[in-house]
Write a protein that holds these residues in place. Structure first.
Motif, mmCIF file in Angstrom:
data_model
loop_
_atom_site.group_PDB
_atom_site.id
_atom_site.type_symbol
_atom_site.label_atom_id
_atom_site.label_comp_id
_atom_site.label_asym_id
_atom_site.label_seq_id
_atom_site.Cartn_x
_atom_site.Cartn_y
_atom_site.Cartn_z
ATOM 1 N N ALA A 79 0.846 -1.194 0.000
ATOM 2 C CA ALA A 79 0.000 0.000 0.000
ATOM 3 C C ALA A 79 0.880 1.242 0.000
ATOM 4 O O ALA A 79 1.654 1.483 0.908
ATOM 5 C CB ALA A 79 -0.912 -0.002 1.214
ATOM 6 N N SER A 80 0.776 2.049 -1.050
ATOM 7 C CA SER A 80 1.648 3.209 -1.198
ATOM 8 C C SER A 80 1.073 4.472 -0.590
ATOM 9 O O SER A 80 1.810 5.414 -0.307
ATOM 10 C CB SER A 80 1.929 3.452 -2.685
ATOM 11 O OG SER A 80 0.715 3.665 -3.390
ATOM 12 N N ASP A 81 -0.257 4.541 -0.391
ATOM 13 C CA ASP A 81 -0.847 5.774 0.095
ATOM 14 C C ASP A 81 -1.087 5.768 1.600
ATOM 15 O O ASP A 81 -1.650 6.714 2.143
ATOM 16 C CB ASP A 81 -2.188 6.038 -0.616
ATOM 17 C CG ASP A 81 -3.194 4.921 -0.381
ATOM 18 O OD1 ASP A 81 -2.820 3.917 0.262
ATOM 19 O OD2 ASP A 81 -4.341 5.061 -0.832
ATOM 20 N N GLY A 82 -0.662 4.712 2.285
ATOM 21 C CA GLY A 82 -0.803 4.661 3.727
ATOM 22 C C GLY A 82 -2.215 4.381 4.206
ATOM 23 O O GLY A 82 -2.485 4.467 5.400
ATOM 24 N N SER A 83 -3.135 4.051 3.294
ATOM 25 C CA SER A 83 -4.526 3.863 3.705
ATOM 26 C C SER A 83 -4.692 2.665 4.636
ATOM 27 O O SER A 83 -5.642 2.600 5.394
ATOM 28 C CB SER A 83 -5.424 3.696 2.479
ATOM 29 O OG SER A 83 -5.030 2.555 1.737
ATOM 30 N N PHE A 84 -3.758 1.742 4.589
ATOM 31 C CA PHE A 84 -3.877 0.541 5.419
ATOM 32 C C PHE A 84 -3.821 0.863 6.906
ATOM 33 O O PHE A 84 -4.403 0.173 7.729
ATOM 34 C CB PHE A 84 -2.767 -0.456 5.056
ATOM 35 C CG PHE A 84 -2.788 -1.704 5.893
ATOM 36 C CD1 PHE A 84 -3.799 -2.627 5.747
ATOM 37 C CD2 PHE A 84 -1.816 -1.944 6.841
ATOM 38 C CE1 PHE A 84 -3.837 -3.782 6.515
ATOM 39 C CE2 PHE A 84 -1.844 -3.093 7.618
ATOM 40 C CZ PHE A 84 -2.848 -3.995 7.448
ATOM 41 N N ILE A 85 -3.117 1.941 7.270
ATOM 42 C CA ILE A 85 -2.942 2.253 8.689
ATOM 43 C C ILE A 85 -3.889 3.345 9.142
ATOM 44 O O ILE A 85 -3.799 3.823 10.266
ATOM 45 C CB ILE A 85 -1.494 2.676 8.993
ATOM 46 C CG1 ILE A 85 -1.103 3.908 8.167
ATOM 47 C CG2 ILE A 85 -0.537 1.540 8.734
ATOM 48 C CD1 ILE A 85 0.263 4.458 8.521
ATOM 49 N N HIS A 86 -4.816 3.792 8.270
ATOM 50 C CA HIS A 86 -5.798 4.783 8.678
ATOM 51 C C HIS A 86 -6.787 4.168 9.648
ATOM 52 O O HIS A 86 -6.803 2.958 9.871
ATOM 53 C CB HIS A 86 -6.519 5.361 7.458
ATOM 54 C CG HIS A 86 -5.653 6.292 6.671
ATOM 55 N ND1 HIS A 86 -6.037 6.848 5.483
ATOM 56 C CD2 HIS A 86 -4.395 6.766 6.914
ATOM 57 C CE1 HIS A 86 -5.064 7.620 5.009
ATOM 58 N NE2 HIS A 86 -4.069 7.574 5.864
ATOM 59 N N SER A 87 -7.662 4.991 10.211
ATOM 60 C CA SER A 87 -8.552 4.546 11.273
ATOM 61 C C SER A 87 -9.445 3.389 10.853
ATOM 62 O O SER A 87 -9.721 2.491 11.638
ATOM 63 C CB SER A 87 -9.422 5.714 11.742
ATOM 64 O OG SER A 87 -10.183 6.231 10.660
ATOM 65 N N HIS A 88 -9.929 3.401 9.589
ATOM 66 C CA HIS A 88 -10.815 2.317 9.166
ATOM 67 C C HIS A 88 -10.057 1.150 8.576
ATOM 68 O O HIS A 88 -10.631 0.174 8.146
ATOM 69 C CB HIS A 88 -11.858 2.823 8.163
ATOM 70 C CG HIS A 88 -11.292 3.533 6.977
ATOM 71 N ND1 HIS A 88 -10.325 2.997 6.171
ATOM 72 C CD2 HIS A 88 -11.551 4.764 6.483
ATOM 73 C CE1 HIS A 88 -10.018 3.838 5.208
ATOM 74 N NE2 HIS A 88 -10.738 4.923 5.380
ATOM 75 N N GLY A 89 -8.734 1.214 8.560
ATOM 76 C CA GLY A 89 -7.941 0.105 8.064
ATOM 77 C C GLY A 89 -8.096 -0.093 6.578
ATOM 78 O O GLY A 89 -8.433 0.817 5.834
ATOM 79 N N GLY A 90 -7.822 -1.303 6.126
ATOM 80 C CA GLY A 90 -7.830 -1.567 4.701
ATOM 81 C C GLY A 90 -9.159 -2.057 4.170
ATOM 82 O O GLY A 90 -9.271 -2.335 2.990
ATOM 83 N N LEU A 91 -10.187 -2.185 5.027
ATOM 84 C CA LEU A 91 -11.465 -2.728 4.600
ATOM 85 C C LEU A 91 -12.600 -1.746 4.888
ATOM 86 O O LEU A 91 -12.576 -1.018 5.870
ATOM 87 C CB LEU A 91 -11.767 -4.048 5.336
ATOM 88 C CG LEU A 91 -10.890 -5.251 5.001
ATOM 89 C CD1 LEU A 91 -11.247 -6.399 5.914
ATOM 90 C CD2 LEU A 91 -11.059 -5.650 3.551
ATOM 91 N N SER A 92 -13.608 -1.767 4.009
ATOM 92 C CA SER A 92 -14.804 -0.967 4.234
ATOM 93 C C SER A 92 -15.854 -1.827 4.919
ATOM 94 O O SER A 92 -15.650 -3.011 5.188
ATOM 95 C CB SER A 92 -15.358 -0.489 2.886
ATOM 96 O OG SER A 92 -15.818 -1.610 2.143
ATOM 97 N N ASN A 93 -17.022 -1.225 5.202
ATOM 98 C CA ASN A 93 -18.164 -2.008 5.675
ATOM 99 C C ASN A 93 -18.587 -2.997 4.594
ATOM 100 O O ASN A 93 -18.482 -2.713 3.407
ATOM 101 C CB ASN A 93 -19.333 -1.091 6.031
ATOM 102 C CG ASN A 93 -19.045 -0.245 7.248
ATOM 103 O OD1 ASN A 93 -18.314 -0.661 8.133
ATOM 104 N ND2 ASN A 93 -19.620 0.941 7.285
ATOM 105 N N ARG A 94 -19.076 -4.137 5.018
ATOM 106 C CA ARG A 94 -19.407 -5.184 4.058
ATOM 107 C C ARG A 94 -20.746 -4.912 3.379
ATOM 108 O O ARG A 94 -21.615 -4.236 3.922
ATOM 109 C CB ARG A 94 -19.440 -6.548 4.748
ATOM 110 C CG ARG A 94 -20.525 -6.698 5.798
ATOM 111 C CD ARG A 94 -20.492 -8.089 6.407
ATOM 112 N NE ARG A 94 -21.519 -8.251 7.422
ATOM 113 C CZ ARG A 94 -21.344 -8.041 8.711
ATOM 114 N NH1 ARG A 94 -20.162 -7.647 9.146
ATOM 115 N NH2 ARG A 94 -22.325 -8.222 9.573
ATOM 116 N N GLN A 95 -20.884 -5.443 2.160
ATOM 117 C CA GLN A 95 -22.139 -5.432 1.432
ATOM 118 C C GLN A 95 -22.436 -6.869 1.008
ATOM 119 O O GLN A 95 -21.519 -7.650 0.749
ATOM 120 C CB GLN A 95 -22.059 -4.512 0.214
ATOM 121 C CG GLN A 95 -21.732 -3.064 0.565
ATOM 122 C CD GLN A 95 -21.773 -2.148 -0.642
ATOM 123 O OE1 GLN A 95 -22.733 -2.155 -1.406
ATOM 124 N NE2 GLN A 95 -20.726 -1.347 -0.828
#
Length: 213
Positions: free
Chosen positions: A40-56
């Motif tokens: 992950a190049s944009d650092g989104s993996f370590i943001h508050s919601h992590g690498g996953l969204s709410n499921r559908q």
């Protein structure tokens, strides 16, 4: 079902019970998680919601958005197998909702704006996944100034929106619905104030349903 999201491993833990039995937990690992998380190049993996969204949930499968790869993580609950599919490249960072398309295919409704959010129209783009390729199907222009996708339930997509009344030219809060089968847009209800982080639900839970024999 429980998702354990670790730095180098993603586990889907599923509890399966049978009539008269005690049930059992089963673990399913997503093999591509380690390489995706570390790349992950944009650092989104370590943001508050992590690498996953709410499921559908669509057509017997759970879907999560893998933010750092712009992909969907798929759990087929019938085969209990994990896989990943690409999202439409033109989706960008806009919100989207997954819906049931005809013949068991997967559809996606993505929100869109013009360059000027204040004056340009708001629309939804509808695409269908065929043979692992997304195919553009339709653009649906909405009579609103701005909107947020609430969720899909009971065959409808619900949007919370800011819209302008024709007579008074004043901004109001309200909900609009989009029928998944026909893509017809209708005004659903006026709101006294916006609601935040709401989860859409259609029908009654078993405890509130009328008793049957």
């Amino acid at each position: 079902m429980c998702v354990a999201q670790c730095t180098t491993k993603l586990l889907i833990l599923v509890f399966s019970s049978s009539l008269g039995g005690q049930g059992q937990w089963h673990a399913h690992t997503f093999d591509q998680w380690s390489g995706q998380a570390t790349s992950a190049s944009d650092g989104s993996f370590i943001h508050s919601h992590g690498g996953l969204s709410n499921r559908q949930f669509v057509h017997g499968c759970f879907y999560w958005h893998l933010h750092f790869r712009n992909e969907l993580l798929v759990l087929d609950v019938r085969a209990m197998e994990l896989s990943a599919i690409n999202l439409p490249p033109e989706r960008g960072t806009n919100s989207f909702a997954l819906v049931e398309a005809a013949e068991g295919m997967l559809g996606i409704l993505t929100e869109g704006y013009g360059e000027d959010h204040d004056s340009d129209p708001f629309w939804l783009t509808y695409s269908i996944l065929r043979n692992n390729q997304w195919h553009w199907n339709k653009v649906i222009q909405l009579p609103v100034n701005d909107a947020a996708l609430v969720g899909v339930a009971g065959g409808y997509l619900l949007l919370e929106a800011l819209y302008t009344t024709t007579a008074q030219e004043t901004l109001k809060f309200g909900c609009f619905s989009v029928a998944v089968k026909t893509l017809q847009v209708e005004f659903f209800a006026e709101l006294s104030k916006p609601f935040m982080y709401a989860r859409l639900y259609a029908g009654f839970p078993p405890s509130l349903c009328a008793p049957t024999i």
